[in-house]
Design a protein around this motif. Structure first.
Motif, PDB file in Angstrom:
ATOM      1  N   ASN A  15       0.704  -1.323   0.224  1.00 32.48           N
ATOM      2  CA  ASN A  15       0.225  -0.057  -0.012  1.00 32.48           C
ATOM      3  C   ASN A  15       0.954   1.285  -0.160  1.00 32.48           C
ATOM      4  OD1 ASN A  15      -2.373  -1.302  -0.051  1.00 32.48           O
ATOM      5  ND2 ASN A  15      -2.727  -1.613   2.270  1.00 32.48           N
ATOM      6  N   ALA A  16       2.013   1.270   0.768  1.00 32.70           N
ATOM      7  CA  ALA A  16       2.929   2.369   0.582  1.00 32.70           C
ATOM      8  C   ALA A  16       3.479   2.467  -0.563  1.00 32.70           C
ATOM      9  CB  ALA A  16       4.099   2.272   1.837  1.00 32.70           C
ATOM     10  N   LEU A  17       4.178   1.465  -1.039  1.00 34.31           N
ATOM     11  CA  LEU A  17       4.739   1.441  -2.575  1.00 34.31           C
ATOM     12  C   LEU A  17       3.842   1.871  -3.668  1.00 34.31           C
ATOM     13  CD1 LEU A  17       6.750  -1.897  -2.385  1.00 34.31           C
ATOM     14  CD2 LEU A  17       7.560   0.548  -1.764  1.00 34.31           C
ATOM     15  N   LEU A  18       2.628   1.494  -3.535  1.00 33.45           N
ATOM     16  CA  LEU A  18       1.844   2.002  -4.837  1.00 33.45           C
ATOM     17  C   LEU A  18       1.366   3.360  -4.626  1.00 33.45           C
ATOM     18  CD1 LEU A  18      -0.529  -1.184  -4.703  1.00 33.45           C
ATOM     19  CD2 LEU A  18       0.693  -0.341  -6.527  1.00 33.45           C
ATOM     20  N   LYS A  19       1.651   4.238  -3.449  1.00 30.12           N
ATOM     21  CA  LYS A  19       1.482   5.568  -3.460  1.00 30.12           C
ATOM     22  C   LYS A  19       2.719   6.172  -4.205  1.00 30.12           C
ATOM     23  CE  LYS A  19      -1.039   5.801   0.810  1.00 30.12           C
ATOM     24  NZ  LYS A  19      -2.251   6.431   0.151  1.00 30.12           N
ATOM     25  N   PRO A 204       8.312  17.909  -3.369  1.00 34.36           N
ATOM     26  CA  PRO A 204       7.357  18.364  -4.108  1.00 34.36           C
ATOM     27  C   PRO A 204       6.015  18.234  -3.215  1.00 34.36           C
ATOM     28  CG  PRO A 204       8.933  16.787  -5.017  1.00 34.36           C
ATOM     29  CD  PRO A 204       9.296  17.017  -3.838  1.00 34.36           C
ATOM     30  N   ASN A 205       5.095  19.071  -3.554  1.00 34.65           N
ATOM     31  CA  ASN A 205       3.703  19.091  -2.777  1.00 34.65           C
ATOM     32  C   ASN A 205       3.024  17.873  -3.077  1.00 34.65           C
ATOM     33  OD1 ASN A 205       2.765  19.701  -5.310  1.00 34.65           O
ATOM     34  ND2 ASN A 205       2.180  21.685  -4.699  1.00 34.65           N
ATOM     35  N   THR A 206       3.170  16.950  -4.241  1.00 38.24           N
ATOM     36  CA  THR A 206       2.432  15.855  -4.717  1.00 38.24           C
ATOM     37  C   THR A 206       2.630  14.500  -4.028  1.00 38.24           C
ATOM     38  OG1 THR A 206       3.968  15.646  -6.524  1.00 38.24           O
ATOM     39  CG2 THR A 206       1.934  16.897  -7.006  1.00 38.24           C
ATOM     40  N   ILE A 207       3.866  14.708  -3.322  1.00 35.40           N
ATOM     41  CA  ILE A 207       4.217  13.344  -2.828  1.00 35.40           C
ATOM     42  C   ILE A 207       4.094  13.081  -1.273  1.00 35.40           C
ATOM     43  CG2 ILE A 207       5.903  13.075  -4.598  1.00 35.40           C
ATOM     44  CD1 ILE A 207       7.982  13.365  -2.776  1.00 35.40           C
ATOM     45  N   PHE A 208       3.351  13.889  -0.618  1.00 42.90           N
ATOM     46  CA  PHE A 208       3.259  13.954   1.132  1.00 42.90           C
ATOM     47  C   PHE A 208       2.687  12.586   1.343  1.00 42.90           C
ATOM     48  CE2 PHE A 208       0.682  14.464   4.841  1.00 42.90           C
ATOM     49  CZ  PHE A 208       1.804  14.785   5.750  1.00 42.90           C
ATOM     50  N   SER A 209       1.699  12.344   0.696  1.00 49.39           N
ATOM     51  CA  SER A 209       0.997  11.072   1.118  1.00 49.39           C
ATOM     52  C   SER A 209       1.864   9.800   1.128  1.00 49.39           C
ATOM     53  CB  SER A 209      -0.338  10.654   0.411  1.00 49.39           C
ATOM     54  OG  SER A 209      -0.103  10.408  -0.865  1.00 49.39           O
ATOM     55  N   ALA A 210       2.687   9.938  -0.045  1.00 49.63           N
ATOM     56  CA  ALA A 210       3.705   8.831  -0.182  1.00 49.63           C
ATOM     57  C   ALA A 210       4.798   8.782   0.890  1.00 49.63           C
ATOM     58  CB  ALA A 210       4.426   8.953  -1.533  1.00 49.63           C
ATOM     59  N   ILE A 211       5.003   9.937   1.223  1.00 47.54           N
ATOM     60  CA  ILE A 211       6.072  10.163   2.241  1.00 47.54           C
ATOM     61  C   ILE A 211       5.504   9.780   3.805  1.00 47.54           C
ATOM     62  CG2 ILE A 211       7.624  11.774   3.848  1.00 47.54           C
ATOM     63  CD1 ILE A 211       7.803  13.215   1.100  1.00 47.54           C
ATOM     64  N   GLU A 212       4.399  10.241   4.130  1.00 44.96           N
ATOM     65  CA  GLU A 212       3.529  10.080   5.118  1.00 44.96           C
ATOM     66  C   GLU A 212       3.166   8.549   5.653  1.00 44.96           C
ATOM     67  OE1 GLU A 212      -0.122  12.205   7.581  1.00 44.96           O
ATOM     68  OE2 GLU A 212      -0.592  11.194   5.438  1.00 44.96           O
ATOM     69  N   HIS A 213       2.761   7.745   4.664  1.00 46.95           N
ATOM     70  CA  HIS A 213       2.532   6.402   5.110  1.00 46.95           C
ATOM     71  C   HIS A 213       3.665   5.562   5.646  1.00 46.95           C
ATOM     72  CE1 HIS A 213      -0.505   3.003   4.234  1.00 46.95           C
ATOM     73  NE2 HIS A 213       0.644   2.554   4.211  1.00 46.95           N
ATOM     74  N   PRO A 214       4.835   5.603   4.911  1.00 47.43           N
ATOM     75  CA  PRO A 214       5.979   4.536   5.436  1.00 47.43           C
ATOM     76  C   PRO A 214       6.622   5.070   6.773  1.00 47.43           C
ATOM     77  CG  PRO A 214       6.891   5.949   3.633  1.00 47.43           C
ATOM     78  CD  PRO A 214       5.271   6.136   3.513  1.00 47.43           C
TER      79      PRO A 214
END
Length: 379
Positions: A15-19, A204-214
């Motif tokens: 789930n984290a990688l798919l972000k 980048p402002n587009t990757i916060f959810s990808a950073i937050e999850h892991p």
């Protein structure tokens, strides 16, 4: 190759990688996750896009007598299959022709994997320009609060970021979209840098959810910047972000230094009043006026085209605005900025009706400064 893994653990990582993995990739191999093994014998799963790469440790048990070889597994297929399984160890086998089988109690899934030799890996890091660590409890909330102020201009990618202005005393988080600005100063002490020199880092402002999850369960995040890429890491996670083009502007130059007027208001009261008054304001502009008349401080909103209007008196014991002062604000912008204020009251500072409005926490030496540009009032 054959190994067993717990579905819950594998699903969390997928789930984290798919972000990070983009839904449409020009390079088909980027639709997969790379299963690999580090030099110290730890197993990892990697997801990547053209700009970013996330590597997470995964706990698998290799079957005795099986030789490990790295392989690329289809991310969407694997995640969809694992998500349907109850919590029981599952066995995954990969044949030499990359035919892959997931066996569980009572059934199995079959799909094809890919040769890992084609998977693009990041270039070796250059000499470290800047390295430091931040508590996750500081890093993630600051980035999240700054996001509403980050831009979305593809022609200026450096503005579509949250900037980390790193010094030897700490780090300043900044985001600016030419209408709003967020600035939060985290002072750690001396020395803050573990290696290198002061630096400006752009996320980048587009990757916060990808950073937050892991990283959300980590206590500390380590940062390393080499001028080409930024690496965020913990013991089990490594996130690599390609540098953004362009130089970040001098954000301090847009913040007025002398603001002769101020108002202190309870955030709850101001938020509720803004939501009510903006209901009658123009949907397009969201224009609401703050006015001081004699002993009253009011919020007003109207839409002349539809004949709607609203007016509400604000109670405050701390107001230095002169009678007749009026400034136009965008209600939605102020509501977003108020969400970052942690104190019960907010201090609004003014230097003039056509100058930026400053928001600060009602605390001595507040580390947070927010700004919004005014709107022109009619009449």
């Amino acid at each position: 190759m054959k190994f067993t893994v717990q579905p819950k653990e594998l699903l969390r990582i997928l789930n984290a990688l798919l972000k990070v993995i983009q839904k449409k990739n020009s390079i088909p191999i980027l639709d997969t996750v790379l299963l690999d093994r580090t030099e110290d014998g730890r197993y990892t799963l990697t997801g990547s896009s053209a700009e970013n790469m996330l590597v997470m440790a995964v706990d698998i048990l290799l079957e005795a007598g099986t030789t490990f070889h790295k392989v690329c597994l289809n991310a969407q297929q694997l995640q969809a299959a694992i998500a349907t399984l109850p919590e029981q160890p599952v066995e995954i086998s990969v044949e030499d022709n990359f035919a892959t089988t997931i066996r569980y109690q009572g059934g199995q899934f079959n799909f094809m994997s890919q040769d890992a030799e084609c998977y693009p890996l990041p270039s070796s890091p250059a000499a470290t320009k800047c390295a430091f660590s931040l508590p996750t409890a500081i890093f993630l909330p600051a980035i999240k609060s700054a996001l509403p102020c980050a831009g979305h201009d593809e022609s200026r990618p450096q503005m579509s970021t949250v900037a980390l202005d790193v010094s030897n005393e700490g780090v300043t988080f900044v985001a600016c979209n030419m209408q709003m600005l967020y600035k939060y100063v985290y002072t750690h002490g001396i020395p803050f840098l573990s290696e290198g020199a002061p630096d400006m880092i752009l996320i980048p402002n587009t990757i916060f959810s990808a950073i937050e999850h892991p990283f959300r369960n980590a206590e500390v995040v380590n940062f390393s910047h080499d001028g080409r890429q930024l690496t965020l890491s913990t013991d089990d996670v490594r996130f690599i972000i390609r540098d953004q083009e362009g130089k970040y502007p001098n954000y301090n130059s847009v913040v007025p230094q002398n603001n002769p007027y101020h108002v202190t208001l309870p955030i709850r009261d101001l938020t509720s009043a803004l939501k009510r008054v903006s209901l009658m304001a123009s949907d397009a502009s969201q224009l609401v006026a703050i006015r001081k008349t004699d002993d009253e401080l009011t919020l007003t909103g109207e839409d002349a085209d539809f004949g709607t209007s609203a007016r509400e008196v604000l109670s405050t014991a701390d107001c230095t605005l002169p009678s007749g002062f009026a400034i136009g604000i965008r209600a939605s912008s102020i509501l977003q900025l108020l969400g970052a204020i942690s104190t019960e009251n907010v201090r609004l500072e003014f230097s003039g009706p056509e100058k930026p409005l400053i928001l600060k926490e009602d605390a001595t030496n507040s580390a947070l400064i927010e700004l919004t540009m005014p709107l022109r009032l009619n009449g």
